[in-house]
Design a protein around this motif. Structure first.
Motif, mmCIF file in Angstrom:
data_model
loop_
_atom_site.group_PDB
_atom_site.id
_atom_site.type_symbol
_atom_site.label_atom_id
_atom_site.label_comp_id
_atom_site.label_asym_id
_atom_site.label_seq_id
_atom_site.Cartn_x
_atom_site.Cartn_y
_atom_site.Cartn_z
ATOM 1 N N GLU A 175 30.360 37.353 -23.427
ATOM 2 C CA GLU A 175 31.122 36.450 -24.278
ATOM 3 C C GLU A 175 30.285 35.235 -24.683
ATOM 4 O OE1 GLU A 175 32.472 37.712 -21.294
ATOM 5 O OE2 GLU A 175 33.571 39.239 -22.401
ATOM 6 N N GLN A 176 29.244 34.922 -23.924
ATOM 7 C CA GLN A 176 28.401 33.756 -24.209
ATOM 8 C C GLN A 176 27.259 34.075 -25.171
ATOM 9 O OE1 GLN A 176 27.270 32.897 -20.177
ATOM 10 N NE2 GLN A 176 28.895 31.397 -19.915
ATOM 11 N N ILE A 177 27.096 35.328 -25.520
ATOM 12 C CA ILE A 177 26.012 35.712 -26.423
ATOM 13 C C ILE A 177 26.373 35.316 -27.847
ATOM 14 C CG2 ILE A 177 24.740 37.662 -27.398
ATOM 15 C CD1 ILE A 177 25.149 39.076 -24.718
ATOM 16 N N GLN A 178 25.416 34.714 -28.509
ATOM 17 C CA GLN A 178 25.600 34.328 -29.906
ATOM 18 C C GLN A 178 25.284 35.528 -30.790
ATOM 19 O OE1 GLN A 178 26.624 31.200 -30.825
ATOM 20 N NE2 GLN A 178 26.732 31.941 -32.921
ATOM 21 N N PRO A 179 26.274 36.085 -31.500
ATOM 22 C CA PRO A 179 25.989 37.232 -32.373
ATOM 23 C C PRO A 179 25.014 36.862 -33.487
ATOM 24 C CG PRO A 179 28.360 36.896 -32.104
ATOM 25 C CD PRO A 179 27.675 35.699 -31.526
ATOM 26 N N ASN A 201 29.359 48.213 -36.035
ATOM 27 C CA ASN A 201 30.283 47.164 -35.585
ATOM 28 C C ASN A 201 29.698 46.357 -34.435
ATOM 29 O OD1 ASN A 201 32.125 48.122 -37.455
ATOM 30 N ND2 ASN A 201 33.159 49.432 -35.977
ATOM 31 N N GLY A 202 28.928 46.994 -33.577
ATOM 32 C CA GLY A 202 28.351 46.310 -32.430
ATOM 33 C C GLY A 202 26.999 45.690 -32.690
ATOM 34 N N LEU A 203 26.483 45.856 -33.898
ATOM 35 C CA LEU A 203 25.124 45.399 -34.208
ATOM 36 C C LEU A 203 24.911 43.895 -34.024
ATOM 37 C CD1 LEU A 203 22.299 46.167 -35.150
ATOM 38 C CD2 LEU A 203 23.112 46.025 -37.516
ATOM 39 N N PRO A 204 25.767 43.008 -34.556
ATOM 40 C CA PRO A 204 25.495 41.569 -34.390
ATOM 41 C C PRO A 204 25.400 41.133 -32.924
ATOM 42 C CG PRO A 204 27.132 41.915 -36.094
ATOM 43 C CD PRO A 204 26.920 43.247 -35.416
ATOM 44 N N LEU A 205 26.301 41.618 -32.088
ATOM 45 C CA LEU A 205 26.272 41.239 -30.675
ATOM 46 C C LEU A 205 25.058 41.852 -29.971
ATOM 47 C CD1 LEU A 205 27.751 39.546 -28.613
ATOM 48 C CD2 LEU A 205 29.084 41.559 -27.995
ATOM 49 N N ALA A 206 24.712 43.093 -30.320
ATOM 50 C CA ALA A 206 23.540 43.737 -29.706
ATOM 51 C C ALA A 206 22.253 42.992 -30.071
ATOM 52 C CB ALA A 206 23.453 45.196 -30.134
ATOM 53 N N ILE A 207 22.150 42.533 -31.301
ATOM 54 C CA ILE A 207 20.971 41.746 -31.696
ATOM 55 C C ILE A 207 20.946 40.436 -30.920
ATOM 56 C CG2 ILE A 207 19.857 40.499 -33.591
ATOM 57 C CD1 ILE A 207 20.893 42.727 -35.473
ATOM 58 N N GLY A 208 22.100 39.810 -30.754
ATOM 59 C CA GLY A 208 22.171 38.581 -29.956
ATOM 60 C C GLY A 208 21.701 38.812 -28.528
ATOM 61 N N LEU A 209 22.104 39.931 -27.943
ATOM 62 C CA LEU A 209 21.648 40.290 -26.594
ATOM 63 C C LEU A 209 20.149 40.573 -26.599
ATOM 64 C CD1 LEU A 209 22.077 41.024 -23.631
ATOM 65 C CD2 LEU A 209 22.906 43.272 -24.375
ATOM 66 N N TYR A 210 19.691 41.288 -27.597
ATOM 67 C CA TYR A 210 18.267 41.605 -27.731
ATOM 68 C C TYR A 210 17.423 40.322 -27.754
ATOM 69 C CZ TYR A 210 13.981 43.475 -29.839
ATOM 70 O OH TYR A 210 12.678 43.814 -30.101
ATOM 71 N N GLN A 211 17.916 39.295 -28.451
ATOM 72 C CA GLN A 211 17.184 38.027 -28.562
ATOM 73 C C GLN A 211 17.042 37.311 -27.219
ATOM 74 O OE1 GLN A 211 15.577 36.999 -31.254
ATOM 75 N NE2 GLN A 211 16.293 38.714 -32.466
ATOM 76 N N LYS A 212 17.860 37.675 -26.235
ATOM 77 C CA LYS A 212 17.759 37.080 -24.894
ATOM 78 C C LYS A 212 16.524 37.587 -24.151
ATOM 79 C CE LYS A 212 21.704 34.811 -24.783
ATOM 80 N NZ LYS A 212 21.706 33.362 -24.805
ATOM 81 N N GLY A 213 16.170 38.867 -24.337
ATOM 82 C CA GLY A 213 14.985 39.428 -23.695
ATOM 83 C C GLY A 213 15.160 39.807 -22.234
ATOM 84 N N VAL A 214 16.370 39.695 -21.721
ATOM 85 C CA VAL A 214 16.612 40.015 -20.317
ATOM 86 C C VAL A 214 18.071 40.413 -20.123
ATOM 87 C CG1 VAL A 214 17.132 37.619 -19.645
ATOM 88 C CG2 VAL A 214 16.261 39.224 -17.943
ATOM 89 N N LEU A 215 18.298 41.287 -19.154
ATOM 90 C CA LEU A 215 19.647 41.747 -18.854
ATOM 91 C C LEU A 215 19.722 42.164 -17.397
ATOM 92 C CD1 LEU A 215 22.488 42.835 -19.897
ATOM 93 C CD2 LEU A 215 21.330 45.029 -20.092
ATOM 94 N N GLU A 216 20.747 41.705 -16.708
ATOM 95 C CA GLU A 216 21.007 42.170 -15.355
ATOM 96 C C GLU A 216 22.212 43.091 -15.395
ATOM 97 O OE1 GLU A 216 21.069 39.322 -12.146
ATOM 98 O OE2 GLU A 216 19.798 37.958 -13.309
#
Length: 124
Positions: A4-8, A27-42
């Motif tokens: 929810e904190q990811i900026q789309p 439909n999920g592309l903007p949020l996925a790109i926002g997550l991609y821009q973080k460079g990390v995921l747990e």
């Protein structure tokens, strides 16, 4: 990190990927790109009839959809359980879209079976 904190991504940022993303996945592309821009995921790899295995995934952030992204994933904080692969950034973003879709359904942050087959180089 909460999804929810990811900026789309903006419409302009997402439009670069549209030729590579088909159907409902758009439909999920903007949020996925926002997550991609973080460079990390747990997250946690779901294991049937066992405890989930925690992982951390990191990747470089590419500029264009066809640029290569190097993804590293380490399980259970163990360097011996580290894996790495390279793919076009649009392909990795598709995996992130699937991860976000799975999270909405199951409330578990985990990649798809297709992602793990590619990571472990298992032929389909």
């Amino acid at each position: 990190m909460s999804f929810e904190q990811i900026q789309p991504a903006t419409v302009q940022q997402a439009s670069v990927y549209l030729p590579y993303i088909q159907g409902n996945k758009r439909n999920g592309l903007p949020l996925a790109i926002g997550l991609y821009q973080k460079g990390v995921l747990e997250g946690q790899r779901k294991i049937e009839d066992s405890d989930n295995v925690p992982f951390i995934a990191t990747w470089n952030i590419a500029t264009l959809p066809s640029d290569l992204t190097r993804c590293r994933i380490q399980f259970d904080g163990n360097a011996e359980l580290s894996y790495e692969m390279m793919m076009a950034s649009f392909e990795f973003i598709i995996f992130l879209i699937e991860l976000l879709e799975n999270y909405k359904r199951y409330r578990v942050t985990d990649f798809s079976q297709a992602f793990y087959r590619k990571l472990l180089r298992v032929e389909e």
